[in-house]
Scaffold this motif. Structure first.
Motif, PDB file in Angstrom:
ATOM      1  N   PRO A  50     -11.927  20.889  55.189  1.00 61.14           N
ATOM      2  CA  PRO A  50     -12.823  20.528  56.245  1.00 61.14           C
ATOM      3  C   PRO A  50     -12.177  21.235  57.415  1.00 61.14           C
ATOM      4  O   PRO A  50     -11.064  21.266  57.467  1.00 61.14           O
ATOM      5  CB  PRO A  50     -12.340  18.977  56.153  1.00 61.14           C
ATOM      6  N   VAL A  51     -13.045  21.306  58.455  1.00 62.20           N
ATOM      7  CA  VAL A  51     -12.762  22.081  59.655  1.00 62.20           C
ATOM      8  C   VAL A  51     -12.572  21.088  60.842  1.00 62.20           C
ATOM      9  O   VAL A  51     -13.210  20.138  60.798  1.00 62.20           O
ATOM     10  CB  VAL A  51     -13.759  23.132  59.771  1.00 62.20           C
ATOM     11  N   SER A  52     -11.823  21.387  61.811  1.00 63.00           N
ATOM     12  CA  SER A  52     -11.864  20.836  63.227  1.00 63.00           C
ATOM     13  C   SER A  52     -12.478  21.800  64.106  1.00 63.00           C
ATOM     14  O   SER A  52     -12.561  22.852  64.128  1.00 63.00           O
ATOM     15  CB  SER A  52     -10.446  20.688  63.410  1.00 63.00           C
ATOM     16  N   VAL A  53     -13.304  20.975  65.112  1.00 67.01           N
ATOM     17  CA  VAL A  53     -14.096  21.697  65.849  1.00 67.01           C
ATOM     18  C   VAL A  53     -13.799  21.093  67.316  1.00 67.01           C
ATOM     19  O   VAL A  53     -13.484  19.992  67.554  1.00 67.01           O
ATOM     20  CB  VAL A  53     -15.450  21.637  65.699  1.00 67.01           C
ATOM     21  N   LYS A  54     -13.954  21.968  68.537  1.00 63.07           N
ATOM     22  CA  LYS A  54     -13.982  21.641  69.943  1.00 63.07           C
ATOM     23  C   LYS A  54     -15.179  21.826  70.678  1.00 63.07           C
ATOM     24  O   LYS A  54     -15.939  22.960  70.358  1.00 63.07           O
ATOM     25  CB  LYS A  54     -12.724  22.404  70.579  1.00 63.07           C
ATOM     26  N   VAL A  55     -15.803  21.059  71.119  1.00 61.31           N
ATOM     27  CA  VAL A  55     -16.936  21.052  71.911  1.00 61.31           C
ATOM     28  C   VAL A  55     -16.532  21.978  73.065  1.00 61.31           C
ATOM     29  O   VAL A  55     -15.779  21.683  74.073  1.00 61.31           O
ATOM     30  CB  VAL A  55     -17.484  19.692  72.531  1.00 61.31           C
ATOM     31  N   THR A  82     -21.534  27.454  53.256  1.00 56.85           N
ATOM     32  CA  THR A  82     -22.798  26.531  52.474  1.00 56.85           C
ATOM     33  C   THR A  82     -22.863  25.254  53.360  1.00 56.85           C
ATOM     34  O   THR A  82     -23.491  25.193  54.252  1.00 56.85           O
ATOM     35  CB  THR A  82     -22.515  26.232  51.205  1.00 56.85           C
ATOM     36  N   ILE A  83     -22.034  24.474  53.082  1.00 59.88           N
ATOM     37  CA  ILE A  83     -21.819  23.428  53.808  1.00 59.88           C
ATOM     38  C   ILE A  83     -20.151  23.226  54.248  1.00 59.88           C
ATOM     39  O   ILE A  83     -19.356  23.100  53.266  1.00 59.88           O
ATOM     40  CB  ILE A  83     -22.085  22.114  52.924  1.00 59.88           C
ATOM     41  N   ALA A  84     -19.938  23.036  55.493  1.00 60.63           N
ATOM     42  CA  ALA A  84     -18.437  22.927  55.863  1.00 60.63           C
ATOM     43  C   ALA A  84     -18.286  21.416  56.573  1.00 60.63           C
ATOM     44  O   ALA A  84     -18.874  21.220  57.613  1.00 60.63           O
ATOM     45  CB  ALA A  84     -18.282  23.934  56.929  1.00 60.63           C
ATOM     46  N   HIS A  85     -17.720  20.613  55.845  1.00 58.79           N
ATOM     47  CA  HIS A  85     -17.328  19.277  56.140  1.00 58.79           C
ATOM     48  C   HIS A  85     -16.329  19.577  57.816  1.00 58.79           C
ATOM     49  O   HIS A  85     -15.367  20.103  57.538  1.00 58.79           O
ATOM     50  CB  HIS A  85     -16.765  18.397  55.226  1.00 58.79           C
ATOM     51  N   ILE A  86     -16.817  18.741  58.631  1.00 56.07           N
ATOM     52  CA  ILE A  86     -16.111  18.545  59.749  1.00 56.07           C
ATOM     53  C   ILE A  86     -15.153  17.245  59.970  1.00 56.07           C
ATOM     54  O   ILE A  86     -15.662  16.080  59.607  1.00 56.07           O
ATOM     55  CB  ILE A  86     -17.081  18.671  60.990  1.00 56.07           C
ATOM     56  N   SER A  87     -13.835  17.527  60.037  1.00 56.92           N
ATOM     57  CA  SER A  87     -12.796  16.223  59.846  1.00 56.92           C
ATOM     58  C   SER A  87     -12.408  15.852  61.258  1.00 56.92           C
ATOM     59  O   SER A  87     -12.089  14.890  61.479  1.00 56.92           O
ATOM     60  CB  SER A  87     -11.663  16.720  58.981  1.00 56.92           C
ATOM     61  N   LYS A  88     -12.590  16.810  62.232  1.00 53.09           N
ATOM     62  CA  LYS A  88     -12.040  16.154  63.751  1.00 53.09           C
ATOM     63  C   LYS A  88     -12.947  17.033  64.784  1.00 53.09           C
ATOM     64  O   LYS A  88     -13.301  18.164  64.490  1.00 53.09           O
ATOM     65  CB  LYS A  88     -10.607  16.862  63.737  1.00 53.09           C
ATOM     66  N   ILE A  89     -13.291  16.259  65.739  1.00 53.72           N
ATOM     67  CA  ILE A  89     -14.124  16.854  66.818  1.00 53.72           C
ATOM     68  C   ILE A  89     -13.427  16.388  68.014  1.00 53.72           C
ATOM     69  O   ILE A  89     -13.120  15.433  68.582  1.00 53.72           O
ATOM     70  CB  ILE A  89     -15.521  15.880  66.765  1.00 53.72           C
ATOM     71  N   ASN A  90     -13.233  17.299  68.851  1.00 56.48           N
ATOM     72  CA  ASN A  90     -12.653  17.386  70.269  1.00 56.48           C
ATOM     73  C   ASN A  90     -13.710  17.261  71.314  1.00 56.48           C
ATOM     74  O   ASN A  90     -14.444  18.014  71.553  1.00 56.48           O
ATOM     75  CB  ASN A  90     -11.609  18.495  70.745  1.00 56.48           C
ATOM     76  N   GLU A 144     -12.928   9.548  55.961  1.00 61.38           N
ATOM     77  CA  GLU A 144     -13.280  10.439  54.658  1.00 61.38           C
ATOM     78  C   GLU A 144     -14.441   9.911  54.130  1.00 61.38           C
ATOM     79  O   GLU A 144     -14.526   8.623  54.131  1.00 61.38           O
ATOM     80  CB  GLU A 144     -12.187  10.088  53.920  1.00 61.38           C
ATOM     81  N   LYS A 145     -15.054  10.817  53.726  1.00 55.09           N
ATOM     82  CA  LYS A 145     -16.457  10.502  53.377  1.00 55.09           C
ATOM     83  C   LYS A 145     -16.523  10.335  51.779  1.00 55.09           C
ATOM     84  O   LYS A 145     -15.722  10.892  51.133  1.00 55.09           O
ATOM     85  CB  LYS A 145     -17.527  11.501  53.486  1.00 55.09           C
ATOM     86  N   PRO A 146     -17.290   9.131  51.317  1.00 52.35           N
ATOM     87  CA  PRO A 146     -17.366   8.833  49.859  1.00 52.35           C
ATOM     88  C   PRO A 146     -18.196  10.030  49.069  1.00 52.35           C
ATOM     89  O   PRO A 146     -19.008  10.953  49.900  1.00 52.35           O
ATOM     90  CB  PRO A 146     -18.360   7.770  49.695  1.00 52.35           C
ATOM     91  N   LEU A 147     -18.004  10.137  47.863  1.00 50.58           N
ATOM     92  CA  LEU A 147     -18.446  11.439  47.156  1.00 50.58           C
ATOM     93  C   LEU A 147     -20.088  11.427  47.013  1.00 50.58           C
ATOM     94  O   LEU A 147     -20.791  12.367  46.557  1.00 50.58           O
ATOM     95  CB  LEU A 147     -17.984  11.413  45.638  1.00 50.58           C
ATOM     96  N   ASP A 148     -20.605  10.071  47.206  1.00 52.25           N
ATOM     97  CA  ASP A 148     -22.099  10.163  47.453  1.00 52.25           C
ATOM     98  C   ASP A 148     -22.563  10.091  48.792  1.00 52.25           C
ATOM     99  O   ASP A 148     -23.902   9.988  49.136  1.00 52.25           O
ATOM    100  CB  ASP A 148     -22.525   8.506  46.842  1.00 52.25           C
ATOM    101  N   ALA A 149     -21.837  10.790  49.867  1.00 51.89           N
ATOM    102  CA  ALA A 149     -22.312  10.936  51.098  1.00 51.89           C
ATOM    103  C   ALA A 149     -23.368  12.293  51.009  1.00 51.89           C
ATOM    104  O   ALA A 149     -23.153  13.309  50.012  1.00 51.89           O
ATOM    105  CB  ALA A 149     -21.334  11.281  51.952  1.00 51.89           C
TER     106      ALA A 149
END
Length: 355
Positions: free
Chosen positions: A174-179, A305-313, A323-328
């Motif tokens: 998962p990726v971390s992103v900054k606004v 494809t789908i890149a889950h975001i784990s942290k947002i600044n 953490e997301k459940p597998l049925d997310a």
């Protein structure tokens, strides 16, 4: 363009396949054996060929090197259990390449030439498509100006090429992103909707600054007030807040019309998830992060494809997403997309082209 296209094929005498480690594929670093090439001169596309992948011979006065008249696309090919080659939504990539070309004063490649050139290249290099789950053949079509001339005007000659790369995952985690609220990727009336090379060149410096601070990508905001989220550096971005999927619309011309984005929105509606194509305010995103109503955040794109975001600044404050459940939804839609691409389930939308 005639319906019957004469494409000359010259195969390499020394394939790189035997020396390729398909268990360790760094994205975009392993190039397949061949490339498709077509030239534009005297007002038409001509001289169609598949030939061994090789360096180009460019004049120092080449127009693209000085004025950036270049557009490109990205799509992927897969293999099903029967060994058939399946390409995901190439018609959509052809249409977007045409839109980008028109914006950059490049003569569009006709649809039949795009599709036939792609198909012929896939036939020649089909053994380069990985059989390993999660892997695929990344396909890079692009067009660039070839006039040797210093002067601000559209080139009179161009080259259209396609080459391919066997790839694994673009993001391994998962990726971390900054606004981003200082620099701008695109403004209304500009080239933001076009997949033009210069758009990416201008984004490199702000992205590098963010990476030096420990973030993988930026969340770009509008050029006028930096008030609304637009997209990320390598992908469109989506948020699920209070049970609704929110993503920026592509109507202002500042956001790339992502093909994975469109596919996810289609599947979301079929899965019963409410969709809102609207601009999400930075303040609304921060509020959702603080009160816990942001359920998921992820990017969509051909490479990731789908890149889950784990942290947002936001505003110099880091927010770690639970953490997301597998049925997310993001997991379910990724599973569905992969099942379509690898031919595991029925393609109800006509997204797959079999070669």
């Amino acid at each position: 363009m005639n319906k019957t296209i004469d494409i000359q094929v010259k195969k390499t005498e020394a394939s790189k396949l035997p020396e390729t480690d398909f268990e360790n594929l760094a994205f975009g670093q392993t190039i397949s054996d061949h490339m498709f090439v077509a030239d534009y001169k005297d007002g038409e596309w001509k001289d169609f060929r598949v030939e061994p992948y090789a360096p180009l011979d460019l004049n120092p006065a080449n127009a693209t090197l000085h004025y950036g008249q270049s557009v490109f696309e990205g799509l992927k090919a897969y293999k099903n259990d029967n060994g058939d080659v399946l390409i995901f939504r190439p018609d959509a990539n052809q249409k977007r390449l045409k839109e980008s070309s028109i914006r950059m004063c490049i003569p569009p490649v006709p649809e039949d030439l795009f599709m036939e050139g792609l198909s012929r290249l896939m036939e020649v290099d089909r053994d380069w498509i990985p059989n390993k789950p999660g892997c695929s053949l990344y396909i890079r079509p692009f067009i660039f100006a070839t006039d040797d001339y210093l002067g601000i005007r559209p080139s009179a000659t161009y080259k259209f090429m396609i080459f391919t790369c066997p790839v694994g995952h673009y993001y391994a985690k998962p990726v971390s992103v900054k606004v981003e609220t200082k620099y701008t990727r695109a403004a209304e009336g500009g080239t933001g909707y076009a997949k033009a090379a210069g758009n990416y060149a201008g984004s490199l410096y702000p992205a590098l600054l963010a990476q030096e601070q420990g973030y993988d990508q930026l969340l770009w905001t509008d050029a006028k007030n930096h008030e609304f989220i637009e997209e990320s550096g390598t992908m469109n971005v989506m948020f699920i807040i209070n049970g609704k999927l929110i993503t920026a619309p592509t109507t202002k011309g500042t956001i790339l019309k992502g093909i994975t984005r469109d596919s996810v929105l289609t599947l979301a509606q079929e899965m019963g998830l409410p969709v809102e194509e609207r601009f999400l305010a930075v303040s609304e995103l921060q509020e959702a992060l603080e009160n816990g109503t942001l359920e998921e955040a992820f990017g969509t794109g051909t490479a990731a494809t789908i890149a889950h975001i784990s942290k947002i600044n936001v505003g110099d404050k880091d927010y770690t997403l639970p953490e997301k459940p597998l049925d997310a939804f993001s997991y379910k839609v990724l599973e569905t997309l992969d099942a379509i691409k690898y031919g595991k389930i029925e393609d109800k939308h006509g997204w797959i082209t079999k070669v």
